[in-house]
Design an enzyme around this catalytic site. Structure first.
Site, short mmCIF file in Angstrom:
data_model
loop_
_atom_site.label_atom_id
_atom_site.label_comp_id
_atom_site.label_asym_id
_atom_site.label_seq_id
_atom_site.Cartn_x
_atom_site.Cartn_y
_atom_site.Cartn_z
N GLU A 127 -2.91 9.98 -8.22
CA GLU A 127 -1.67 10.73 -8.45
C GLU A 127 -1.56 11.34 -9.86
O GLU A 127 -0.53 11.22 -10.51
CB GLU A 127 -0.47 9.83 -8.17
CG GLU A 127 -0.47 9.29 -6.75
CD GLU A 127 0.64 8.30 -6.46
OE1 GLU A 127 1.45 8.00 -7.35
OE2 GLU A 127 0.71 7.81 -5.31
N ASN A 169 -7.45 10.25 -5.56
CA ASN A 169 -6.48 10.03 -4.48
C ASN A 169 -5.12 10.60 -4.88
O ASN A 169 -4.66 10.39 -6.00
CB ASN A 169 -6.35 8.51 -4.27
CG ASN A 169 -5.60 8.11 -3.02
OD1 ASN A 169 -5.96 8.54 -1.93
ND2 ASN A 169 -4.57 7.29 -3.17
N HIS A 206 1.36 10.73 3.45
CA HIS A 206 2.67 10.16 3.77
C HIS A 206 3.54 11.31 4.28
O HIS A 206 4.09 12.07 3.48
CB HIS A 206 3.31 9.54 2.52
CG HIS A 206 2.57 8.36 1.98
ND1 HIS A 206 2.52 7.16 2.64
CD2 HIS A 206 1.87 8.20 0.83
CE1 HIS A 206 1.82 6.30 1.92
NE2 HIS A 206 1.40 6.91 0.83
N GLU A 235 -3.62 6.75 3.17
CA GLU A 235 -2.36 6.00 3.21
C GLU A 235 -1.46 6.53 4.31
O GLU A 235 -0.24 6.65 4.15
CB GLU A 235 -1.64 6.10 1.84
CG GLU A 235 -2.49 5.63 0.68
CD GLU A 235 -1.75 5.65 -0.65
OE1 GLU A 235 -0.51 5.77 -0.69
OE2 GLU A 235 -2.44 5.55 -1.69
N ASP A 237 1.04 7.44 6.97
CA ASP A 237 2.22 7.02 7.73
C ASP A 237 3.03 8.27 8.03
O ASP A 237 2.97 9.25 7.28
CB ASP A 237 3.03 5.92 7.04
CG ASP A 237 3.42 6.20 5.61
OD1 ASP A 237 3.50 7.39 5.21
OD2 ASP A 237 3.68 5.23 4.88
O1 G3I Z 1 6.09 -8.81 -5.73
C1 G3I Z 1 7.42 -8.53 -6.16
C2 G3I Z 1 8.36 -9.65 -5.83
O2 G3I Z 1 7.96 -10.80 -6.54
C3 G3I Z 1 9.79 -9.25 -6.18
O3 G3I Z 1 10.67 -10.25 -5.77
C4 G3I Z 1 10.15 -7.94 -5.52
C5 G3I Z 1 11.53 -7.47 -5.91
O4 G3I Z 1 11.64 -6.08 -5.88
O5 G3I Z 1 9.24 -6.96 -5.90
C6 G3I Z 1 7.91 -7.27 -5.51
O6 G3I Z 1 7.04 -6.26 -5.91
C7 G3I Z 1 7.14 -5.04 -5.17
C8 G3I Z 1 5.82 -4.77 -4.50
O7 G3I Z 1 5.85 -3.50 -3.88
C9 G3I Z 1 5.45 -5.80 -3.44
O8 G3I Z 1 6.39 -5.77 -2.40
C10 G3I Z 1 7.49 -3.94 -6.14
O9 G3I Z 1 8.80 -4.14 -6.64
C11 G3I Z 1 7.41 -2.60 -5.46
O10 G3I Z 1 7.54 -1.58 -6.43
C12 G3I Z 1 6.06 -2.46 -4.79
O11 G3I Z 1 6.06 -1.23 -4.10
C13 G3I Z 1 4.78 -0.71 -3.80
C14 G3I Z 1 4.62 0.65 -4.44
O12 G3I Z 1 3.39 1.23 -4.05
C15 G3I Z 1 4.65 0.55 -5.95
O13 G3I Z 1 4.38 1.75 -6.54
C16 G3I Z 1 4.64 -0.63 -2.30
O14 G3I Z 1 4.58 -1.96 -1.76
C17 G3I Z 1 3.35 0.12 -1.94
O15 G3I Z 1 3.32 0.37 -0.55
C18 G3I Z 1 3.32 1.45 -2.67
O16 G3I Z 1 2.11 2.09 -2.35
C19 G3I Z 1 1.94 3.40 -2.91
C20 G3I Z 1 0.47 3.55 -3.25
O17 G3I Z 1 0.07 2.53 -4.11
C21 G3I Z 1 0.22 4.92 -3.88
N1 G3I Z 1 0.70 5.99 -3.02
C22 G3I Z 1 2.11 5.87 -2.62
C23 G3I Z 1 2.35 4.53 -1.95
C24 G3I Z 1 3.79 4.42 -1.46
O18 G3I Z 1 4.70 4.45 -2.51
#
Ligand code: G3I
Length: 302
Positions: A127, A169, A206, A235, A237
């Protein structure tokens, strides 16, 4: 084939899913994962904040769990991601200049070296381009270390794991006419011309009403492939999980010989980063949705 992975393999491709380490104890989830998929991408566990929470202190336990789960079952692993403006640990967010450049390169080197020989393809840089019509790089602390930060990251990754395919990516690079798509294309063409080590381009894909599946998606995939790189749908969806759109995406990949595989960004809708859009192939109970049937049929129609 009767599963996504087996059917894709018959077409010389993989079919993967993003996987979360904290779900590997969920039997419904793991049953689907092990039955249907032959590639895995850690959804968050290989990101910079996860693997280097303090500078120079590397934590690989959660990512290792996913890698071991996958490899012990014959699934391949896509690494995601070594250098990104987001999900940086606090210590990195406030760094700049040559100290940040050195820290970024050390991160790339250490993580790629830890997984040397175990990750078939790395999203080396994620990105790095701006949205909208500018065609510019995204402003970030990494970009401000110098425009050559991307190629420096690729060279470090190649040195650390010479056997891994190295990918760039991004999202919103699906429509061939968009400035962002053209800007990434120009970078990849330049890298190939100058011998910067890049092997593949990942299209996150996405899709939703704001960034819909474009009718020229196949043109985008084939145009990048013509530069001499593999292309992968990394990725996928689709908000609402239209079976027709899923079928079109699969057929577009199958039409491009260098489109080597497809990864969906989660297994059940409830596993999705945007669960309310119900964008995936399995419902919250783990049942196959109509989109699943469309994908399986497309993989087998050939
Ligand atoms: O692990 C913590 C947990 O301990 C806490 O209680 C909770 C509270 O918010 O947060 C948890 O972490 C989160 C993590 O996902 C696991 O669920 C983060 O806040 C959250 O920001 C994180 O989001 C991820 C996101 O990337 C971060 O940028 C998504 O799961 C993940 O699907 C998403 O994936 C991205 C790719 O890496 C790049 N392309 C876009 C894609 C979708 O946004």
């Amino acid at each position: 084939g009767t599963t996504l992975g087996a059917s894709a393999a018959e077409r010389g491709r993989y079919f993967g899913a993003a996987v979360a380490a904290n779900k590997l104890g969920d039997s419904t989830y793991v049953t689907i994962l092990n039955r249907e998929f032959n590639s895995v991408t850690p959804e968050n566990e290989m990101k910079i904040d996860a693997t280097e929470p303090q500078q120079g202190v590397f934590t690989f336990a959660n990512a290792d769990r996913i890698v071991n789960h996958a490899r012990s079952r014959g699934m391949s692993v896509r690494g995601h991601t070594l250098a990104w403006h987001s999900q940086q640990p606090g210590w990195m967010q406030n760094m700049s200049g040559s100290a940040l450049r050195q820290a970024m390169l050390n991160h790339v080197t250490q993580v790629a070296a830890h997984y040397r020989g175990q990750v078939v393809a790395w999203d080396v840089v994620n990105e790095a381009f701006a949205d909208g019509g500018s065609g510019a790089r995204r402003d970030s602390n990494l970009q401000r270390t110098g425009n050559d930060w991307i190629e420096a990251a690729f060279r470090a990754a190649r040195a650390a794991d010479p056997g891994a395919k190295l990918c760039y990516n991004d999202y919103n690079t699906d429509d061939w006419t968009h400035a962002k798509t053209q800007a990434v294309y120009a970078m990849v063409r330049d890298f190939k011309q100058r011998g910067v080590p890049i092997d593949c381009v990942g299209f996150q894909s996405h899709f939703n009403s704001g960034s819909p599946y474009p009718g020229n998606y196949r043109t985008t995939l084939s145009s990048f492939a013509a530069l001499g790189v593999d292309v992968q749908i990394t990725e996928l969806d689709i908000a609402g999980a239209s079976p027709t759109t899923y079928r079109n995406v699969v057929n577009d990949c199958l039409a491009v010989s260098r489109c080597t595989g497809i990864t969906v960004w989660g297994i059940r809708d409830s596993d999705s980063w945007r669960a309310s859009d119900t964008p995936l192939l399995f419902d919250n109970g783990g049942n196959r949705k109509p989109a699943y049937d469309a994908v399986l049929a497309a993989l087998n129609n050939g």
